[in-house]
Design an enzyme around this catalytic site. Structure first.
Site, PDB file in Angstrom:
ATOM      1  N   ASP A 495       0.856  -1.189   0.000  1.00  0.00           N
ATOM      2  CA  ASP A 495       0.000   0.000   0.000  1.00  0.00           C
ATOM      3  C   ASP A 495       0.892   1.239   0.000  1.00  0.00           C
ATOM      4  OD1 ASP A 495      -3.120   0.647   0.729  1.00  0.00           O
ATOM      5  OD2 ASP A 495      -1.742   2.225   1.381  1.00  0.00           O
ATOM      6  N   ASN A 503      -2.191  12.688  -3.816  1.00  0.00           N
ATOM      7  CA  ASN A 503      -3.079  13.113  -4.905  1.00  0.00           C
ATOM      8  C   ASN A 503      -3.629  14.509  -4.652  1.00  0.00           C
ATOM      9  OD1 ASN A 503      -3.146  11.352  -7.025  1.00  0.00           O
ATOM     10  ND2 ASN A 503      -4.773  10.073  -6.210  1.00  0.00           N
ATOM     11  N   HIS A 508      -3.931  14.464  -9.648  1.00  0.00           N
ATOM     12  CA  HIS A 508      -4.067  13.083 -10.118  1.00  0.00           C
ATOM     13  C   HIS A 508      -3.034  12.687 -11.175  1.00  0.00           C
ATOM     14  CE1 HIS A 508      -7.596  11.963  -7.823  1.00  0.00           C
ATOM     15  NE2 HIS A 508      -8.078  13.180  -8.048  1.00  0.00           N
ATOM     16  N   ASP A 512      -0.807   9.402 -10.796  1.00  0.00           N
ATOM     17  CA  ASP A 512      -0.663   8.299 -11.748  1.00  0.00           C
ATOM     18  C   ASP A 512       0.820   7.985 -11.994  1.00  0.00           C
ATOM     19  OD1 ASP A 512      -3.364   8.159 -11.910  1.00  0.00           O
ATOM     20  OD2 ASP A 512      -3.530   9.174 -13.844  1.00  0.00           O
ATOM     21  N   GLU A 539      -4.407   2.503  -4.845  1.00  0.00           N
ATOM     22  CA  GLU A 539      -2.970   2.550  -4.554  1.00  0.00           C
ATOM     23  C   GLU A 539      -2.483   1.242  -3.950  1.00  0.00           C
ATOM     24  OE1 GLU A 539      -4.956   4.195  -0.811  1.00  0.00           O
ATOM     25  OE2 GLU A 539      -5.318   4.075  -2.958  1.00  0.00           O
TER      26      GLU A 539
END
Length: 638
Positions: A495, A503, A508, A512, A539
């Protein structure tokens, strides 16, 4: 909180409302396919179940009681599996979203109601339900609702059971019975209406004449075909009139004498009648006349069915012209047609058939033997002959001529032909040849496209790791292999720490790129061909490590954690200052107590929880005592 009766009675009103909405609006879907009607019914009932869950009786936080089982069971019973599954999935998804300690119990109750409704529908085997069926459905649904309550924790169950068992089961039974009877009556009304419409449509569209006359020969019922035969403007123009109003007197008088003879004997009879019209045209009718009786059996009229057989008489004179038209049709066909007799001699073929075989068109003529045609085709290199002797190939093809068959022929010029053969009544055969070359090319292109799509379906578009579905398949395969071969299997849950803050802070697109970078580290860690790395969701990532015990998994996990730290990705929202990951390690050890896949997933998940609880940016393994806080509820995240 009001009494269980008052709150559940309010639910009952919602059930009645949604059933009423369906009864008053489903006519808009009558012309739609059955699947669309079932889906619409399932969506409406699922929406009703959600509305019921919005106004439940809450026994204690997270424990909700309502009449959702009614909507789900009715959806499955009256709408079939499609409707039942849609309603059940909608209700289950919403109940999971609400959460609470009763979420699992709610899911069990929803599943039970869905299975009861669908099973009841399948048990009907296509017949219409009866009132007894509906009562059984109500009782089964009420009993099934108790299944959901039974899985509540014992401490909660002791509080819930005395309060809601009687009102909920009784009102579920009543609501299912009332809803079912309402839908049952609506279905009976529609079936009766449908039967009347069918009868009327059959009578009106019947190409033959059908009419009813009273004892005096006056028309009281007639279909459009009767009006057309009698040169009337429409069927209504015949009502109250007799044959004397439409035919020459001689013809009408002869028809009336036939009617009186049937009325006198009271026995149905079939006769042929020659008719004349005032405009000079004539024809022939095959007529069935039968007495029309009332409920007491007394003859009150005459039913007449006329079939115009004039065309049959004319066919004899048109036979020569029909043969010419048949020859023209064969010549213009897009497909090749050939007929062989019982001895394998060609008796008929069209020009298209010969054009399909340009190298042997000269031998495909009337009287030619099929075996000689095939030998010439093989000798001239027209068809691709499989390995073996030419005579064996010829024998196999000739054998297919004796039975209905379908085969494909590949020619040396690259074309493909589809051949459909049917035996004829005299022992011969008729074959139809269609050029399917373009379809074959499209089929090959489609296979290539499907292979590409299958690859895309197993890879996450952002990280190029396995999808969740592909991960599940890989884990099931490796777990089964580990149990079968008694070799260890480890699973890592990874994780990205504080990714939401990442984010929110960087946006975003940057998020990514972060996930792609972490995925690259995971790919670099999963170096063996049997290792499987997947994007588990958001994630979260997972890494399957076959033939790896806990010690080895820890080494790999620490190596991965270090690779991510070495990226040095700045993370202002993390107390570490850079992007880090927390990793949980779960291991299947064949020497320990047996476990299932769900246990392995839970262990890795609980280990990840421990890593995050300990401050993140670390690797934790599963320990039995760590499972205590997770004995109820789903996955937890800090």
């Amino acid at each position: 909180m009001g009494s269980p009766w008052s709150e559940l009675l309010a639910n009952l009103a919602v059930v009645a409302m949604f059933v009423s909405v369906w009864i008053h609006t489903h006519v808009w879907l009558d012309r739609k396919p059955a699947a669309i009607r079932a889906a619409a019914f399932g969506l409406l009932m699922g929406a009703g179940a959600i509305i019921l869950m919005l106004t439940p009786m809450q026994i204690q936080p997270g424990v909700l009681v309502d009449l959702r089982a009614t909507m789900i069971a009715v959806a499955g019973f009256f709408g079939g599996p499609v409707a039942g599954i849609i309603a059940g999935v909608m209700a289950g998804a919403y109940r999971a979203f609400e959460g609470g300690i009763g979420a699992f119990a709610g899911a069990v109750g929803i599943a039970a109601a869905m299975l009861i409704g669908v099973a009841g529908n399948l048990a009907l085997r296509g017949r219409s339900p009866t009132m007894a069926d509906i009562m059984i459905l109500g009782a089964a649904t009420a009993a099934g609702s108790l299944l959901g309550l039974s899985v509540l924790p014992q401490s909660v169950l002791q509080i819930v059971l005395p309060k809601v068992t009687l009102p909920s089961t009784l009102l579920i039974f009543v609501s299912v019975a009332v809803s079912g009877l309402a839908l049952y009556q609506e279905r009976r009304r529609l079936e009766a209406l449908h039967s009347r419409r069918i009868f009327k449509a059959v009578v009106e569209t019947l190409p033959d004449c059908l009419n009813v006359k009273d004892l005096d020969g006056r028309f009281i019922v007639a279909n459009p075909a009767t009006a057309e035969l009698m040169h009337a403007t429409n069927a209504k123009a015949l009502i109250g009139k007799t044959d004397f109003d439409f035919y020459p007197r001689e013809t009408a008088q002869r028809f009336r004498q036939d009617e009186l003879a049937i009325l006198a004997t009271g026995v149905p009879s079939t006769i042929e009648q020659h008719l004349h019209h005032d405009d000079g045209t004539d024809g022939w009718l095959a007529t069935l006349k039968a007495p029309f009786r009332d409920k007491t059996g007394a003859v009150v009229g005459l039913i007449t069915h006329n079939r115009d057989i004039t065309a049959r008489k004319r066919l004899e004179t048109e036979l020569a012209e029909s043969r010419m038209r048949l020859a023209d049709a064969l010549a213009q066909m897009a497909d090749g047609l050939v007929m062989f007799d019982q001895d394998g001699k060609l008796v008929l073929c069209n020009a298209r058939y010969r054009a399909m075989f340009p190298l042997t068109a000269d031998v495909r003529v009337q009287g030619a033997d099929y075996r000689d045609i095939l030998r010439a085709s093989a000798a001239r290199g027209e068809q691709i002959v499989p390995q073996g002797t030419v005579e064996d190939w010829i024998g196999s093809i000739v054998a297919t001529q004796m039975q209905a068959s379908k085969r494909q022929v590949r020619l040396t010029d690259g074309r493909w032909l589809d051949v459909r053969t049917r035996p004829t009544g005299d022992g011969g055969s008729l074959s139809l040849f269609s050029d399917i070359t373009e379809a074959k090319h499209l089929e090959a292109e489609l296979l290539v496209a499907n292979e590409k799509l299958n690859l895309l379906a197993h890879r996450d578009g952002l990280t190029e790791l396995l999808t969740r579905r592909a991960f599940d398949e890989a884990l099931a395969l490796e777990f089964a292999r580990g149990k079968r071969s008694a070799i260890p299997l480890s699973l890592l849950f990874i994780d990205v720490d504080w990714f939401k803050q990442f984010n929110d802070h960087y946006g975003h697109p940057a998020g990514d790129e972060c996930l792609r970078a972490v995925a690259g580290c995971i790919r670099a860690t999963a170096r063996r061909p049997t290792d499987s790395a997947a994007r588990y969701g958001g994630e979260e990532f997972a890494l399957i490590l076959p033939e790896t015990d806990a010690r080895g998994a820890f080494v790999i996990a620490e190596n991965l954690r270090g690779k991510v730290r070495d990226l040095g990705l700045t993370h202002a929202g993390s107390e570490k200052g850079i992007v880090t990951v927390s990793i949980g390690v779960g291991t299947f050890d064949p020497g320990s107590a047996p476990i299932e896949i769900a246990d392995l997933l839970r262990r890795a998940d609980e280990a990840l929880y421990g890593a995050k609880a300990a401050g993140r940016d670390r690797v934790h393994g599963w320990r039995p005592h760590l499972s205590e806080p997770h004995s109820t509820g789903g996955r937890r995240r800090l």
